[in-house]
Structures are given as C-alpha cells and as structure tokens.
Write a protein that holds these residues in place. Structure first.
Motif, mmCIF file in Angstrom:
data_model
loop_
_atom_site.group_PDB
_atom_site.id
_atom_site.type_symbol
_atom_site.label_atom_id
_atom_site.label_comp_id
_atom_site.label_asym_id
_atom_site.label_seq_id
_atom_site.Cartn_x
_atom_site.Cartn_y
_atom_site.Cartn_z
ATOM 1 N N ILE A 49 -61.481 -40.670 -8.308
ATOM 2 C CA ILE A 49 -60.154 -40.249 -7.875
ATOM 3 C C ILE A 49 -60.132 -38.725 -7.788
ATOM 4 C CG2 ILE A 49 -57.675 -40.428 -8.276
ATOM 5 C CD1 ILE A 49 -59.081 -43.098 -7.913
ATOM 6 N N ALA A 50 -59.854 -38.191 -6.584
ATOM 7 C CA ALA A 50 -59.727 -36.751 -6.416
ATOM 8 C C ALA A 50 -58.406 -36.274 -7.026
ATOM 9 C CB ALA A 50 -59.813 -36.377 -4.935
ATOM 10 N N MET A 51 -58.247 -34.940 -7.103
ATOM 11 C CA MET A 51 -57.049 -34.388 -7.732
ATOM 12 C C MET A 51 -55.780 -34.701 -6.942
ATOM 13 S SD MET A 51 -58.243 -30.673 -9.188
ATOM 14 C CE MET A 51 -59.518 -30.544 -10.443
ATOM 15 N N ASP A 52 -55.901 -34.964 -5.642
ATOM 16 C CA ASP A 52 -54.716 -35.296 -4.850
ATOM 17 C C ASP A 52 -54.348 -36.771 -4.952
ATOM 18 O OD1 ASP A 52 -56.864 -36.307 -3.510
ATOM 19 O OD2 ASP A 52 -56.390 -35.426 -1.568
ATOM 20 N N GLY A 53 -55.055 -37.530 -5.791
ATOM 21 C CA GLY A 53 -54.710 -38.924 -6.031
ATOM 22 C C GLY A 53 -55.318 -39.917 -5.075
ATOM 23 N N ILE A 54 -56.216 -39.483 -4.182
ATOM 24 C CA ILE A 54 -56.839 -40.379 -3.221
ATOM 25 C C ILE A 54 -58.153 -40.894 -3.805
ATOM 26 C CG2 ILE A 54 -57.684 -40.648 -0.869
ATOM 27 C CD1 ILE A 54 -54.717 -40.117 -1.053
ATOM 28 N N GLU A 55 -58.364 -42.197 -3.690
ATOM 29 C CA GLU A 55 -59.591 -42.822 -4.183
ATOM 30 C C GLU A 55 -60.714 -42.637 -3.164
ATOM 31 O OE1 GLU A 55 -61.107 -47.204 -5.782
ATOM 32 O OE2 GLU A 55 -59.406 -47.042 -4.419
ATOM 33 N N VAL A 56 -61.875 -42.205 -3.646
ATOM 34 C CA VAL A 56 -63.053 -42.020 -2.804
ATOM 35 C C VAL A 56 -64.168 -42.900 -3.348
ATOM 36 C CG1 VAL A 56 -64.737 -40.370 -1.889
ATOM 37 C CG2 VAL A 56 -62.380 -39.647 -2.280
ATOM 38 N N LYS A 57 -64.784 -43.708 -2.463
ATOM 39 C CA LYS A 57 -65.873 -44.599 -2.847
ATOM 40 C C LYS A 57 -67.169 -44.079 -2.237
ATOM 41 C CE LYS A 57 -62.899 -48.692 -3.001
ATOM 42 N NZ LYS A 57 -62.689 -50.066 -2.477
ATOM 43 N N ILE A 107 -69.831 -43.163 2.280
ATOM 44 C CA ILE A 107 -68.651 -42.689 1.575
ATOM 45 C C ILE A 107 -67.420 -43.190 2.313
ATOM 46 C CG2 ILE A 107 -68.599 -40.467 2.794
ATOM 47 C CD1 ILE A 107 -67.693 -39.224 0.106
ATOM 48 N N ASN A 108 -66.478 -43.762 1.569
ATOM 49 C CA ASN A 108 -65.271 -44.342 2.158
ATOM 50 C C ASN A 108 -64.048 -43.884 1.378
ATOM 51 O OD1 ASN A 108 -66.700 -45.853 4.104
ATOM 52 N ND2 ASN A 108 -67.087 -47.476 2.618
ATOM 53 N N ILE A 109 -62.887 -44.027 2.044
ATOM 54 C CA ILE A 109 -61.606 -43.706 1.418
ATOM 55 C C ILE A 109 -60.967 -44.998 0.928
ATOM 56 C CG2 ILE A 109 -59.306 -42.726 1.748
ATOM 57 C CD1 ILE A 109 -61.511 -40.672 1.699
ATOM 58 N N GLY A 110 -60.486 -44.977 -0.302
ATOM 59 C CA GLY A 110 -59.851 -46.153 -0.869
ATOM 60 C C GLY A 110 -58.340 -46.032 -0.889
ATOM 61 N N LYS A 111 -57.718 -46.450 -1.938
ATOM 62 C CA LYS A 111 -56.258 -46.461 -2.057
ATOM 63 C C LYS A 111 -55.732 -45.090 -2.453
ATOM 64 C CE LYS A 111 -56.222 -51.283 -3.604
ATOM 65 N NZ LYS A 111 -55.832 -52.202 -4.705
ATOM 66 N N ASN A 112 -54.441 -44.882 -2.170
ATOM 67 C CA ASN A 112 -53.750 -43.672 -2.624
ATOM 68 C C ASN A 112 -53.240 -43.945 -4.037
ATOM 69 O OD1 ASN A 112 -52.169 -41.416 -3.039
ATOM 70 N ND2 ASN A 112 -51.367 -41.366 -0.957
ATOM 71 N N ILE A 113 -54.083 -43.713 -4.984
ATOM 72 C CA ILE A 113 -53.759 -44.038 -6.370
ATOM 73 C C ILE A 113 -52.583 -43.204 -6.872
ATOM 74 C CG2 ILE A 113 -54.678 -44.199 -8.710
ATOM 75 C CD1 ILE A 113 -55.920 -46.152 -6.753
ATOM 76 N N GLY A 114 -52.513 -41.924 -6.432
ATOM 77 C CA GLY A 114 -51.415 -41.064 -6.861
ATOM 78 C C GLY A 114 -50.071 -41.604 -6.421
ATOM 79 N N ALA A 115 -49.989 -42.048 -5.144
ATOM 80 C CA ALA A 115 -48.726 -42.600 -4.652
ATOM 81 C C ALA A 115 -48.373 -43.886 -5.378
ATOM 82 C CB ALA A 115 -48.825 -42.836 -3.147
ATOM 83 N N ILE A 116 -49.384 -44.710 -5.639
ATOM 84 C CA ILE A 116 -49.127 -45.966 -6.353
ATOM 85 C C ILE A 116 -48.595 -45.689 -7.761
ATOM 86 C CG2 ILE A 116 -50.234 -48.025 -7.325
ATOM 87 C CD1 ILE A 116 -52.144 -48.001 -4.959
ATOM 88 N N LEU A 117 -49.182 -44.699 -8.416
ATOM 89 C CA LEU A 117 -48.713 -44.353 -9.760
ATOM 90 C C LEU A 117 -47.291 -43.803 -9.725
ATOM 91 C CD1 LEU A 117 -51.932 -42.706 -11.253
ATOM 92 C CD2 LEU A 117 -51.001 -44.961 -11.750
ATOM 93 N N GLN A 118 -46.988 -42.963 -8.715
ATOM 94 C CA GLN A 118 -45.632 -42.427 -8.609
ATOM 95 C C GLN A 118 -44.620 -43.538 -8.336
ATOM 96 O OE1 GLN A 118 -45.774 -39.367 -5.630
ATOM 97 N NE2 GLN A 118 -46.884 -37.921 -6.928
ATOM 98 N N THR A 119 -45.008 -44.477 -7.460
ATOM 99 C CA THR A 119 -44.113 -45.607 -7.175
ATOM 100 C C THR A 119 -43.871 -46.442 -8.425
ATOM 101 O OG1 THR A 119 -44.939 -45.689 -4.895
ATOM 102 C CG2 THR A 119 -43.794 -47.639 -5.725
#
Length: 330
Positions: free
Chosen positions: A141-149, A225-237
């Motif tokens: 998880i990057a600092m902006d909350g985006i999951e990177v695989k 390398i792929n982009i996963g879920k927006n973990i930051g947004a999910i946590l905020q929600t």
C-alpha cells in the motif's frame, strides 16, 4: 564303482562349488573392472566390504568414475559415507562437476551437504547455471492509499559454503516480499512506483537479503506490476460509516432519554393533580367544621357559593369563546 574312479568327479564338484561361492561372495568381475581402470583395490578389501554389509558396486564404481575424472579419493572415504547413509554416487558426480567447472569443493564438504539432506549435485549445477525463482503477486500500500501488486523474478546462485545450515528458497521469497512491501509503502504515491519499478529492485538488493541463506542473489527483476484497490478510500468510507453509526446511536440515546424525561414529567403532573383533588376533597370538610364551630356564618357560606357559581359561569363563557374562535379560524 570304486572311490578312485569317482574321486576326480568329487574334486571337480568341489572346485565348481568353490568357484560359485567365490564369485558369489567376492565380486571378482568388479575387482577385474577396477584393475582394468587402474584403480588398485584388493580382493580382501572387497571381502571386508561384504562383511561390513557394504554393497561393493556402490563404492567401487564411483571410485572408478572419480579416478578417471582425476580426483584423489579412496575407498575408506566412500565407504564411510555409504555407511553414514549418504549417496556416494551423487557426491562423486557433484565433485566431478565442480572439478570441471573449476569450483573448489572438497569431499568432506560435499559429503556433509549430502548428509544434511540437500542435493549437492543440484547445488553445483546451480552454481554454474543460476536458478530463477518466481514470486507470487505481492501487495503493498502506497502512502496515497492505493494498493500496488508486484511480481518479481529472482535470479540466485547456490552458495556452497552456506548450504549446510543456510535457509532455503522460501526464506529468500519471504525476504524479497518483505522488501517489496516496505518499498511500496515508503512511496508517496502509487504513480512513482509505476514510473520507476526498478527502484524496488535496487532497494531490495541493497538490503542484502541473501545473508544466512544457501543462495547468492544475483538480480531481482520486477516481472509484472498492477494496481489494486483504493484501500485509503475504503478505509475512509468504513470510518465514515462507523462515525454515522455512532452518531445515530448517540441520537437514539438522547431521544430515549427525552422520552423517559417526558414520561417522568407526565407522572409528576398526575401526581400533582392527585394532590389537588385530595386537597379539594378536604374543602367541604373544612367548611363543615367552620360552620359547626361558628367561624363561618350562613351568609358567608352563601356568598362563597355565589362566587363559586359565578366562577363556573365565567369558565363556561371562556370555553365557548375559545371554541367559536377555533371554528372561525378553520
């Protein structure tokens, strides 16, 4: 037939039996093969192997192979390794491969690696031809909350000196995965990881992840390398939903308290009304007592009744006026 006539046949039979026993107990053909190859092995040495329950071919054949390859080995070394439960043929093959590849490997080291449960021949081959290990997709998880695989390809070479006691492939994969996760987590945005995936490789390699393992990491390449879920947004929600539930619970608590307070006030009103009714019930008694005691005259009582009737009339007129006003407003 006399004894002298059958004696030659008896002698021939004894000789045949002796020859059969000799060839059965003593591997004469193996001894001849060793002598033909230039390996000096005594007959009594082979007999001793039989007595020690050692299969002579498991020792002599690898010895012949080692001699032809230019290795300086003896039967005692090979026999001791065989008795210890090792694979003599595989160790000799590994020594020959190391000798051909100009890799320094002593028999004692190869035997120790074999007895430790590792494939010493595969280790030598891996030293010559490095092995590629593919990792599964590792999420960070990057600092902006985006999951990177990220999926990495690790090129390793066997470290023969650390094969005994060194960690295996699982440890290398786990350490590389930890390095990838920490590198992605330290990136401010996922875009930087996508722009420079080689930064992951450099960061992981600089950590010396092969320390204490049976391998030497040559390179780490990011295969995909792929982009996963927006973990930051999910946590905020989830946090907003939790805050909403808490606020609703607090509002419900305040409403329940208000309802309870209202019911309490109604109960107090009823209590006060009961007190008024009780007090009004004492008024006739007091009037009667006043009349009996002479404190209240008949005329005073009549004036009291007139005032009470006048008050009732005024109340009735007031109620009729209110009803008329309500009808006119409607």
């Amino acid at each position: 037939m006399d004894l002298e006539a059958i004696m030659p046949f008896i002698i021939i039979g004894i000789i045949l039996i002796a020859v059969v026993v000799l060839f059965t107990f003593i591997p004469v053909m193996l001894w001849i093969s060793a002598l033909a190859a230039g390996v000096k092995v005594g007959i009594f040495t082979l007999v001793g192997m039989r007595l020690r329950r050692v299969v002579p071919s498991r020792v002599i054949n690898p010895l012949i192979k080692a001699y032809k390859a230019g290795l300086d080995l003896n039967t005692n070394q090979l026999e001791s390794h065989y008795l210890a439960g090792g694979n003599v043929d595989r160790v000799v093959d590994a020594l020959i491969a190391a000798h051909r590849a100009n890799i320094e490997l002593q028999f004692e080291r190869g035997a120790a690696i074999d007895l430790a449960g590792r494939d010493v021949l595969e280790a030598v081959q891996m030293s010559v031809n490095p092995k590629v290990i593919d990792t599964p997709f590792i999420s960070g998880i990057a600092m902006d909350g985006i999951e990177v695989k990220a999926k990495a390809r690790i090129t390793v070479r066997a470290n023969i000196d650390r094969l005994v006691g060194g960690a295996g492939e699982e440890t290398v994969i786990a350490r590389v995965g930890e390095g990838i996760v920490s590198t992605i987590g330290s990136s401010k945005t996922h875009a930087k990881v996508l722009e420079n995936p080689d930064s992951i490789s450099r960061t992981v390699l600089d950590r010396g992840l092969d320390a204490g393992t049976a391998f030497e990491i040559l390179s780490i390449d990011i295969e995909d390398i792929n982009i996963g879920k927006n973990i930051g947004a999910i946590l905020q929600t989830d946090q907003a939903q939790a805050d909403k539930s808490i606020a609703q619970a607090k509002a419900e608590e305040r409403r329940a308290m208000a309802v309870a307070q209202e019911q309490e006030m109604l109960a107090r009103v009823q209590e006060m009304r009961a007190s008024v009714v009780e007090a009004e019930a004492e008024v006739p008694k007091a009037l009667a007592e006043a009349l009996r005691s002479g404190n209240l005259g008949v005329m005073d009582y009549m004036n009291y009744k007139n005032i009470d009737a006048d008050t009732d009339m005024r109340d009735t007129i007031g109620k009729l006026s209110e009803d008329n006003n309500d009808d006119s407003n409607q």
